[in-house]
Design an enzyme around this catalytic site. Structure first.
Site, mmCIF file in Angstrom:
data_model
loop_
_atom_site.group_PDB
_atom_site.id
_atom_site.type_symbol
_atom_site.label_atom_id
_atom_site.label_comp_id
_atom_site.label_asym_id
_atom_site.label_seq_id
_atom_site.Cartn_x
_atom_site.Cartn_y
_atom_site.Cartn_z
ATOM 1 N N THR A 252 0.832 -1.212 0.000
ATOM 2 C CA THR A 252 0.000 0.000 0.000
ATOM 3 C C THR A 252 0.868 1.264 0.000
ATOM 4 O O THR A 252 0.700 2.159 -0.833
ATOM 5 C CB THR A 252 -0.906 0.008 1.250
ATOM 6 O OG1 THR A 252 -1.588 -1.239 1.310
ATOM 7 C CG2 THR A 252 -1.891 1.146 1.243
ATOM 8 N N ILE B 138 1.284 14.982 8.556
ATOM 9 C CA ILE B 138 1.593 16.107 9.467
ATOM 10 C C ILE B 138 3.071 16.009 9.864
ATOM 11 O O ILE B 138 3.488 14.994 10.424
ATOM 12 C CB ILE B 138 0.752 16.035 10.765
ATOM 13 C CG1 ILE B 138 -0.736 15.912 10.466
ATOM 14 C CG2 ILE B 138 1.039 17.231 11.660
ATOM 15 C CD1 ILE B 138 -1.589 15.685 11.715
ATOM 16 N N LYS C 220 2.771 5.068 18.076
ATOM 17 C CA LYS C 220 3.071 6.467 17.731
ATOM 18 C C LYS C 220 3.253 7.310 19.006
ATOM 19 O O LYS C 220 4.104 8.209 19.050
ATOM 20 C CB LYS C 220 1.947 7.030 16.867
ATOM 21 C CG LYS C 220 1.881 6.331 15.503
ATOM 22 C CD LYS C 220 0.565 6.607 14.816
ATOM 23 C CE LYS C 220 0.471 5.919 13.465
ATOM 24 N NZ LYS C 220 -0.896 5.900 12.937
HETATM 25 P P1 NAP Z 1 1.740 -3.926 2.974
HETATM 26 O O1 NAP Z 1 0.735 -3.398 2.041
HETATM 27 O O2 NAP Z 1 1.484 -5.203 3.713
HETATM 28 O O3 NAP Z 1 3.109 -4.077 2.119
HETATM 29 C C1 NAP Z 1 4.225 -4.749 2.632
HETATM 30 C C2 NAP Z 1 5.244 -4.902 1.514
HETATM 31 O O4 NAP Z 1 6.400 -5.535 2.040
HETATM 32 C C3 NAP Z 1 4.757 -5.800 0.350
HETATM 33 O O5 NAP Z 1 5.171 -5.252 -0.873
HETATM 34 C C4 NAP Z 1 5.488 -7.120 0.584
HETATM 35 O O6 NAP Z 1 5.777 -7.830 -0.590
HETATM 36 C C5 NAP Z 1 6.785 -6.604 1.188
HETATM 37 N N1 NAP Z 1 7.473 -7.600 1.985
HETATM 38 C C6 NAP Z 1 7.022 -8.341 3.018
HETATM 39 N N2 NAP Z 1 7.978 -9.151 3.476
HETATM 40 C C7 NAP Z 1 9.074 -8.903 2.720
HETATM 41 C C8 NAP Z 1 10.400 -9.426 2.684
HETATM 42 N N3 NAP Z 1 10.771 -10.375 3.508
HETATM 43 N N4 NAP Z 1 11.272 -8.951 1.774
HETATM 44 C C9 NAP Z 1 10.896 -7.984 0.887
HETATM 45 N N5 NAP Z 1 9.647 -7.453 0.873
HETATM 46 C C10 NAP Z 1 8.771 -7.908 1.764
HETATM 47 O O7 NAP Z 1 2.123 -2.844 4.079
HETATM 48 P P2 NAP Z 1 1.828 -1.278 4.014
HETATM 49 O O8 NAP Z 1 0.424 -1.039 4.415
HETATM 50 O O9 NAP Z 1 2.351 -0.740 2.753
HETATM 51 O O10 NAP Z 1 2.705 -0.768 5.251
HETATM 52 C C11 NAP Z 1 4.096 -0.637 5.164
HETATM 53 C C12 NAP Z 1 4.602 0.106 6.402
HETATM 54 O O11 NAP Z 1 4.093 1.432 6.391
HETATM 55 C C13 NAP Z 1 4.162 -0.489 7.734
HETATM 56 O O12 NAP Z 1 5.221 -0.382 8.656
HETATM 57 C C14 NAP Z 1 3.011 0.413 8.167
HETATM 58 O O13 NAP Z 1 2.835 0.449 9.561
HETATM 59 C C15 NAP Z 1 3.520 1.743 7.665
HETATM 60 N N6 NAP Z 1 2.567 2.840 7.485
HETATM 61 C C16 NAP Z 1 1.386 2.665 6.862
HETATM 62 C C17 NAP Z 1 0.552 3.754 6.644
HETATM 63 C C18 NAP Z 1 -0.770 3.647 5.938
HETATM 64 O O14 NAP Z 1 -1.461 4.665 5.836
HETATM 65 N N7 NAP Z 1 -1.172 2.495 5.477
HETATM 66 C C19 NAP Z 1 0.940 5.015 7.093
HETATM 67 C C20 NAP Z 1 2.158 5.166 7.750
HETATM 68 C C21 NAP Z 1 2.961 4.071 7.933
HETATM 69 P P3 NAP Z 1 4.601 -8.395 -1.551
HETATM 70 O O15 NAP Z 1 4.042 -7.166 -2.245
HETATM 71 O O16 NAP Z 1 5.288 -9.328 -2.481
HETATM 72 O O17 NAP Z 1 3.607 -9.049 -0.648
HETATM 73 N N1 HSE Z 2 -2.965 2.375 10.093
HETATM 74 C C1 HSE Z 2 -2.474 3.661 10.393
HETATM 75 C C2 HSE Z 2 -3.635 4.560 10.744
HETATM 76 C C3 HSE Z 2 -1.728 4.217 9.210
HETATM 77 O O1 HSE Z 2 -4.784 4.199 10.472
HETATM 78 O O2 HSE Z 2 -3.396 5.621 11.326
HETATM 79 C C4 HSE Z 2 -1.049 5.536 9.477
HETATM 80 O O3 HSE Z 2 0.014 5.390 10.366
#
Ligand code: NAP
Ligand code: HSE
Length: 429
Positions: A13, A134, A203
């Site tokens: 994502t 932010i 956080k």
């Molecule tokens: P996600 O959709 O589950 O994506 C995870 C990615 O990591 C996928 O591309 C996956 O590969 C890859 N991956 C998993 N294991 C791996 C490995 N061993 N080696 C290489 N790649 C690997 O997660 P996300 O929602 O993008 O979140 C990523 C981070 O951002 C998290 O720490 C989350 O807390 C943080 N975050 C999210 C948001 C938000 O709004 N969603 C905001 C701030 C921070 P595949 O694609 O092949 O499965």
């Molecule tokens: N899952 C988190 C939220 C993403 O809903 O705030 C942003 O850190």
């Protein structure tokens, strides 16, 4: 123009959002810093998965990506703890700056990771880990650096705020609102982290570290999520003049203790945070010089997160260009500790389901009196013919331990029908 090679580990994502947004931001960063960002390598779990077009063919082995001489900055967007820690450790070992959005990693493994980073002299950038778009961490590190902070509070989980807003405004049920938050890219891969308050606590721990140089032991932070909130609580709160928000509180108590907690909390409808809706976040703080400051903005989703990631990349590039060591992390304080959760004092909302009989309200009120807990308001809707009615109390400030004793006694009354729902109340004056 000079090019800096980026290695992206994780392209889900957030990672795919970064790839989508980077070309739009690159021209601005080029204009402002005279450097261009170029994604040189991408590692994912399953390179064969079908995806939108990527700037380079993905590989599986992140170790190869870190070792690749074309990669000068590593971005970790895998999430989770163990593999993310190994990625961070290997990146620092390779003397390459690390950009991460992983709040779980920093909050739960920071005790090991922060000293590693400090020892290696390699910077870690983590603006994207707190409050989405932010720039609150930069504000704490720079704009507010001269202030002693008297406390911070915030709505710092977009998913729960989205769910509570949908319940309050559109009468949505919990499951439908959660599914919408997932579809919009707000939720964590494991959405229990959002609804059970753990993501907000991650956080809060990071904010506490930047504000006070104290990273609390994560397992000791009291955390409550939003599952227990029913639409009737949202309605009663509104009748009493409050909105329910998942609120993180961080406040020093005396000279060497800090209260850090996450709980669904009633906020006065007149307070600006009560009108922070959807996936928006808000962080409020009081500086001894600045006075009260509040930040509001999009707290989740790939675009808001890209904004923070790109800001970190720009800062990392600038520091590489200028041969600067990058932002210094606070030296962890050894004397600070979390307050005992029973020592917490505050106001509470209590909903009790009781049998609709004369004298029950007086019995319950009597127990609060015995525990020396004052009652500010009571709501007792007319009986609905079902034999039981909710009794809703808004209480004066009291120790959490007294409140718990009172609720235990009330639960043993013969006319009490269900466990009490207890929510915090913060007037945030
Ligand atoms: P996600 O959709 O589950 O994506 C995870 C990615 O990591 C996928 O591309 C996956 O590969 C890859 N991956 C998993 N294991 C791996 C490995 N061993 N080696 C290489 N790649 C690997 O997660 P996300 O929602 O993008 O979140 C990523 C981070 O951002 C998290 O720490 C989350 O807390 C943080 N975050 C999210 C948001 C938000 O709004 N969603 C905001 C701030 C921070 P595949 O694609 O092949 O499965
Ligand atoms: N899952 C988190 C939220 C993403 O809903 O705030 C942003 O850190």
């Amino acid at each position: 123009m000079k090019k800096i090679g980026i290695g992206l580990i994780g392209c889900g994502t957030v990672g795919s959002g970064l790839i989508r947004n980077l070309p739009k931001a690159d021209a601005l960063i080029g204009q402002r810093l005279g450097v261009q960002l170029e994604i040189k390598s991408i590692a994912v779990r399953d390179p064969a998965k079908s995806r939108d077009p990527l700037p380079t063919k993905p590989i599986q082995d992140w170790k190869k990506l870190i070792a690749d001489p074309a990669v000068q900055i590593v971005v970790e967007l895998v999430g989770g703890l163990d593999e993310a820690f190994q990625i961070a450790e290997a990146t620092l070992h390779a003397k390459k700056p690390l950009v991460t959005a992983n709040k779980a990693l920093l909050a739960e493994r920071g005790q090991e990771l922060i000293p590693l980073a400090q020892k290696s002299g390699v910077p870690i950038y983590f603006e994207a880990s707190v409050a989405g778009g932010i720039p609150v961490l930069k504000a704490l590190r720079e704009g507010l650096v001269a202030n002693q902070l008297l406390g911070l509070h915030g709505i710092i989980n977009g998913t729960s705020n989205y769910i509570l807003s949908r319940m309050a405004e559109a009468g949505s049920d919990f499951a439908t609102a959660l599914q919408q938050a997932k579809d919009l890219g707000y939720a964590e891969a494991d959405d229990r982290l959002d609804v059970d308050g753990v993501d907000a606590a991650h956080k809060a721990a990071i904010l506490c570290f930047l504000a006070y140089g104290f990273l609390p032991k994560f397992s000791e932070i009291p955390i409550e999520g939003i599952r227990k909130i029913q639409s009737q609580d949202v309605g009663f709160a509104s009748q009493l003049g409050y909105a329910i928000k998942l609120l993180a509180m961080i406040r020093p108590v005396g000279t060497d203790q800090i209260e850090v907690r996450v709980a669904p909390t009633l906020l006065p409808l007149r307070h600006p945070m009560a009108s922070v809706h959807g996936a928006f976040n808000a962080v409020g703080l009081i500086g001894n010089l600045s006075g009260p400051v509040q930040f509001t903005g999009r707290g989740a989703g790939p675009d808001a997160t890209s904004s923070a990631l790109l800001a970190d990349l720009a800062e990392a590039v600038k520091n590489l260009r200028d041969h600067s060591p990058g932002p210094a992390l606070p030296k962890p304080s050894a004397k600070m500790k979390l307050i005992d959760r029973n020592a917490s004092v505050g106001r509470f909302y209590v909903r009790i389901e009781v049998e609709d009989r004369p004298g029950v309200l007086a019995q319950v009120a009597g127990i609060f009196g015995t525990e020396k807990i004052g009652i500010s308001s009571v709501l007792q809707p007319e009986g609905r013919g079902a034999g039981s009615v909710p009794l809703v109390f808004l209480l004066e400030s009291a120790p959490a331990s007294s409140l718990q004793r009172a609720v235990d006694l009330i639960s043993k009354l013969p006319n009490t029908r269900a466990p009490a729902t207890i929510l915090r109340v913060e007037d945030l004056t």
